[in-house]
Design a protein around this motif. Structure first.
Motif, short mmCIF file in Angstrom:
data_model
loop_
_atom_site.label_atom_id
_atom_site.label_comp_id
_atom_site.label_asym_id
_atom_site.label_seq_id
_atom_site.Cartn_x
_atom_site.Cartn_y
_atom_site.Cartn_z
N LEU A 1 44.18 38.85 57.74
CA LEU A 1 43.91 37.57 57.09
C LEU A 1 43.41 36.55 58.11
O LEU A 1 43.95 36.45 59.21
CB LEU A 1 45.16 37.03 56.40
CG LEU A 1 45.52 37.73 55.08
CD1 LEU A 1 46.54 38.82 55.32
CD2 LEU A 1 46.04 36.73 54.05
N VAL B 1 42.88 34.08 54.18
CA VAL B 1 41.92 34.85 53.36
C VAL B 1 41.75 36.24 53.95
O VAL B 1 41.44 36.38 55.14
CB VAL B 1 40.55 34.13 53.30
CG1 VAL B 1 39.56 34.96 52.48
CG2 VAL B 1 40.71 32.74 52.70
N THR B 2 41.94 37.28 53.12
CA THR B 2 41.82 38.64 53.62
C THR B 2 40.39 38.94 54.08
O THR B 2 39.42 38.55 53.43
CB THR B 2 42.26 39.67 52.57
OG1 THR B 2 42.16 40.98 53.12
CG2 THR B 2 41.41 39.57 51.31
N GLN B 3 40.27 39.64 55.20
CA GLN B 3 38.98 40.07 55.72
C GLN B 3 38.77 41.56 55.54
O GLN B 3 37.72 42.10 55.91
CB GLN B 3 38.88 39.73 57.21
CG GLN B 3 39.17 38.28 57.55
CD GLN B 3 38.14 37.33 56.96
OE1 GLN B 3 36.99 37.28 57.40
NE2 GLN B 3 38.56 36.55 55.97
N HIS C 1 46.45 25.73 53.48
CA HIS C 1 46.89 27.05 53.92
C HIS C 1 48.24 26.92 54.61
O HIS C 1 48.47 25.97 55.36
CB HIS C 1 45.85 27.63 54.90
CG HIS C 1 46.32 28.81 55.68
ND1 HIS C 1 46.21 28.89 57.06
CD2 HIS C 1 46.92 29.95 55.29
CE1 HIS C 1 46.70 30.03 57.46
NE2 HIS C 1 47.15 30.70 56.42
N ALA D 1 47.35 30.65 50.50
CA ALA D 1 46.15 29.81 50.52
C ALA D 1 45.91 29.29 49.10
O ALA D 1 45.83 30.08 48.15
CB ALA D 1 44.95 30.59 51.02
N ILE E 1 43.67 28.61 46.89
CA ILE E 1 42.26 28.82 46.60
C ILE E 1 42.06 29.08 45.11
O ILE E 1 42.66 30.00 44.54
CB ILE E 1 41.71 30.01 47.41
CG1 ILE E 1 41.83 29.73 48.91
CG2 ILE E 1 40.26 30.31 47.04
CD1 ILE E 1 41.44 30.89 49.78
N LEU F 1 35.19 31.34 47.48
CA LEU F 1 36.18 32.18 48.14
C LEU F 1 37.15 32.81 47.16
O LEU F 1 37.96 33.65 47.55
CB LEU F 1 37.00 31.36 49.16
CG LEU F 1 36.43 31.15 50.55
CD1 LEU F 1 37.37 30.27 51.37
CD2 LEU F 1 36.19 32.48 51.26
N SER G 1 43.45 35.31 44.64
CA SER G 1 43.23 34.53 45.86
C SER G 1 44.36 33.55 46.16
O SER G 1 44.62 33.25 47.32
CB SER G 1 41.90 33.77 45.76
OG SER G 1 41.88 32.95 44.61
N SER G 2 45.05 33.06 45.15
CA SER G 2 46.13 32.10 45.38
C SER G 2 47.51 32.73 45.40
O SER G 2 48.52 32.04 45.51
CB SER G 2 46.09 30.98 44.33
OG SER G 2 46.29 31.52 43.03
#
Length: 238
Positions: free
Chosen positions: A38, A42-44, A190, A212, A214, A220, A225-226
């Protein structure tokens, strides 16, 4: 003949100075394995594990430079990230500081998405305040990770007994193109927390929780995502 002796003396002096400088420097390597990579919440890696590693050069003057790499998964052909950075760190009495520049490169990305940041951090005891400002970007048009983006944070790292430590961080990513039609209201808060165990020659093991804020309708965003993210990590420095 006299000139030759002077040249030899000068060469010896330069050699001694360079040798002394190298003695005051240290080179180290690091490796890590994480269940999810992350970046600021946010995961990469699309929620998948990553193997990471880097090399660092540190001088007694406070100057440092290094490189670091990790696999990534953005849903396209991009397979890895390669970072290059340099900076200067030190302390004035009880106030620590760290300033530098980092370049995030994605060499096999279909389109150039590399970008660079200047960063700075002030620390006092267990607390720190920092920022990262995007100074250059290959991303074209309105979007995320472009020049002018700013991430800032406050963190606390507390050592515990028996090799344990814990930390918390609260940050905010302020995108310069926030609210643009192609971006949406993408700026987000975040937060993260961790518990780490130093196991000596076996490295460091960590349990991490990140969140996060989001919205799934932004650039994004996704359905999850949240949602809070939990990940496990192991790292070792040589």
């Amino acid at each position: 003949m006299k000139k030759s002796r002077m040249t030899s003396s000068f060469g010896l002096m330069v050699t001694l100075q360079l040798t002394s400088s190298l003695v005051s420097a240290e080179v180290s390597t690091n490796i890590a394995a994480v269940s999810n990579y992350l970046f600021r919440g946010v995961t990469q890696t699309d929620g998948s594990p990553a193997v990471q590693g880097g090399i660092d050069f540190e001088h007694a003057s406070g100057f440092y430079a290094g490189t670091w790499a990790s696999n990534v998964d953005f849903g396209d052909e991009t397979s890895y990230e390669l970072d290059l950075y340099a900076g200067f760190a030190g302390a004035m009495n009880d106030l620590g500081y760290d300033v530098g520049y980092i370049y995030y490169a994605y060499p096999d990305a279909p389109d150039s998405i590399d970008f660079g940041e200047i960063y700075g951090e002030l620390s006092y005891g267990v607390a720190a305040l920092g920022f990262a400002y995007t100074t250059n970007s290959d991303v074209s048009g309105k979007g995320l990770f472009v020049q002018g983006d700013l991430y800032y944070y406050a963190s606390v790292e507390i050592p515990l007994q028996d090799g344990y430590s814990t930390g918390v961080l609260a940050g905010f990513y302020d995108f310069t193109d926030d609210s643009a039609p192609s971006v949406g209201d993408a700026s987000y808060a975040h937060a993260s927390a961790n518990i780490t165990k130093n196991a000596g020659e076996f490295g460091d093991f960590s349990f991490n929780l990140e969140y996060a804020d989001i919205d799934e309708d932004t650039a994004l965003g996704s359905v999850s995502s949240s949602d809070p993210k939990v990940w496990l990590g192991w790292s070792k420095t040589f």
